[in-house]
Design an enzyme around this catalytic site. Structure first.
Site, mmCIF file in Angstrom:
data_model
loop_
_atom_site.group_PDB
_atom_site.id
_atom_site.type_symbol
_atom_site.label_atom_id
_atom_site.label_comp_id
_atom_site.label_asym_id
_atom_site.label_seq_id
_atom_site.Cartn_x
_atom_site.Cartn_y
_atom_site.Cartn_z
ATOM 1 C CE LYS A 89 -2.782 -3.389 1.219
ATOM 2 N NZ LYS A 89 -3.555 -4.226 0.335
HETATM 3 C C1 LIG Z 1 -4.075 -5.510 1.421
HETATM 4 C C2 LIG Z 1 -5.510 -5.683 1.651
HETATM 5 C C3 LIG Z 1 -6.007 -6.284 2.820
HETATM 6 C C4 LIG Z 1 -5.102 -6.923 3.841
HETATM 7 O O1 LIG Z 1 -4.231 -6.022 4.429
HETATM 8 P P1 LIG Z 1 -3.058 -6.573 5.396
HETATM 9 O O2 LIG Z 1 -2.607 -5.339 6.113
HETATM 10 O O3 LIG Z 1 -2.008 -7.147 4.514
HETATM 11 O O4 LIG Z 1 -3.662 -7.570 6.308
HETATM 12 C C5 LIG Z 1 -7.373 -6.325 3.005
HETATM 13 N N1 LIG Z 1 -8.228 -5.827 2.087
HETATM 14 C C6 LIG Z 1 -7.794 -5.264 0.951
HETATM 15 C C7 LIG Z 1 -8.776 -4.705 -0.014
HETATM 16 C C8 LIG Z 1 -6.422 -5.193 0.684
HETATM 17 O O5 LIG Z 1 -5.994 -4.647 -0.466
#
Ligand SMILES: *Cc1c(COP(=O)(O)O)cnc(C)c1O
Length: 377
Positions: free
Chosen positions: A182
């Site tokens: 992200k």
């Molecule tokens: C990356 C992501 C997650 C999970 O996030 P983590 O911090 O890796 O647990 C959940 N939902 C969406 C839409 C994502 O893109």
């Protein structure tokens, strides 16, 4: 020729120094830096409460508990999402019910959600897919009169906006990710935000084994907290963030506006360079602005198989990725979709994610577009 990766986090000496300072302080578990990061993140969003956790997956888990989802309940989710969105529902004994998405934005709409609502629907999880803000108000208007809670999976959306405010800020409950894929990263990490103070207090207890007094508060109180005896009134979890992660997060939060600006600039440049192919680029809705966490491109009709295109790009030193996954095609959820999901299947099979990160140069970007055109034949 150096390979252009799909994503590189923007980290530097400032983050390294902040992490080192946390280590030197002797307090490395959840403590004062987590509390400071929560305050700063809440202020950035303009929300009353932010609770830091170990990931967005654990944030979504807490959101499901907070929304009262349990066995026998159904939760409408997009299949087109990272699988954690659906898994969070399964963790609490609920059933994820997969809805299709709008093909231009990759997001749920009232039209795709409505046919799936039943007597058992307890919640809807909307996702700001790839950082594109979902039309939250439209979904709330549809389901809230029926007593259904809307949770926003804003994992990708730190830095995006919805109707002039940060994405997720107006949701009853929202969950964010700080994974390096992200924009803002703490290595691993997440945040739950909410409007209600009692809910926030419960989520704080739930992330820490259900303890009535947090370990940090006990330690900070006079006499080492000998007089503060905690109770455990419901079953909680260990979903805590560490102070080392929070220290990094505080630096990253300060850089977020610059990250978003650069990504939006590069995305606009992709749109220009791609010319006729640009109609397949992820669309920006009228109700908000994206952070281009994932800059995805739907391949044009008549283009080769995506695996071929990805291989062609790899040969030319460009590491692109398949588009967003679809949970209903994976083993744990196979065959469970109640309605056809044509837009989901089109996007998951025929889209790819282009390299986009803070330090991507214009030369590299030109190389990506050239490699793409060559790979499309
Ligand atoms: C990356 C992501 C997650 C999970 O996030 P983590 O911090 O890796 O647990 C959940 N939902 C969406 C839409 C994502 O893109």
């Amino acid at each position: 020729m150096q390979t252009i990766p799909v994503m590189i986090p923007w980290l530097g000496e400032e983050e390294a120094a902040a992490a080192a300072e946390a280590v030197r302080s002797g307090w490395v578990a959840q403590g004062p830096r987590v509390a400071e990061f929560e305050r700063a993140f809440a202020e950035h969003l303009g929300v009353p409460h932010a609770v830091a956790v170990s990931s967005c997956t654990t944030a979504l888990h807490l959101a499901m508990v907070g929304a009262g989802v349990g066995p026998g309940d159904e939760v409408v989710v997009p299949s087109l999402s990272f699988i954690a969105t659906a898994n969070a529902v399964t963790y609490v004994g609920g059933t994820p019910v997969f809805a299709d998405v709008d093909a231009a934005t990759g997001n749920l709409t009232p039209e795709t959600v409505a046919p799936l609502l039943t007597e058992r629907t307890r919640a809807v999880v909307v996702v700001d897919q790839g950082g594109v803000p979902v039309d939250l108000d439209a979904i709330r208007a549809l389901v809230e009169p029926r007593g259904i809670t809307v949770v926003e999976d804003a994992a990708c959306a730190a830095g995006s906006t919805y109707r002039g405010r940060p994405a997720g800020a107006t949701a009853e409950i929202a969950a964010y990710s700080f994974h390096p894929r992200k924009l803002l990263t703490t290595g691993e990490g997440g945040m739950v935000t909410c409007q209600d103070g009692e809910l926030a207090a419960r989520l704080r207890r739930l992330r820490e084994h259900g303890m009535s007094v947090s370990a940090a508060d006990r330690h900070a109180s006079a006499g080492g907290g000998a007089s503060l005896v905690e109770t455990y009134d419901e079953i909680g979890f260990n979903h805590r963030m560490t102070d080392i992660q929070a220290a990094v997060g505080l630096v990253q939060l300060g850089k977020l506006p610059a990250m978003v600006a650069r990504r939006r600039e590069l995305a606009a440049r992709y749109r220009e360079l791609l010319g006729d192919l640009a109609s397949g680029l992820v669309a920006e809705p009228e109700h908000g602005t994206g952070n281009f966490q994932s800059c995805w491109l739907l391949l044009p009709e008549g283009a080769p198989e995506r695996t071929e295109v990805l291989a062609g790009l790899a040969q030319r030193g460009v590491s692109a990725r398949r588009g967003i996954m679809a949970a209903h095609l994976e083993l744990p959820y196979k065959g469970s979709a109640r309605v056809p999901l044509p837009a989901t299947e089109l996007l998951t099979e025929r889209s790819l994610v282009l390299p986009l990160y803070h330090s991507l140069t214009e030369e590299q970007q030109d190389r990506v577009v050239r490699a793409l055109r060559e790979s499309l034949g």
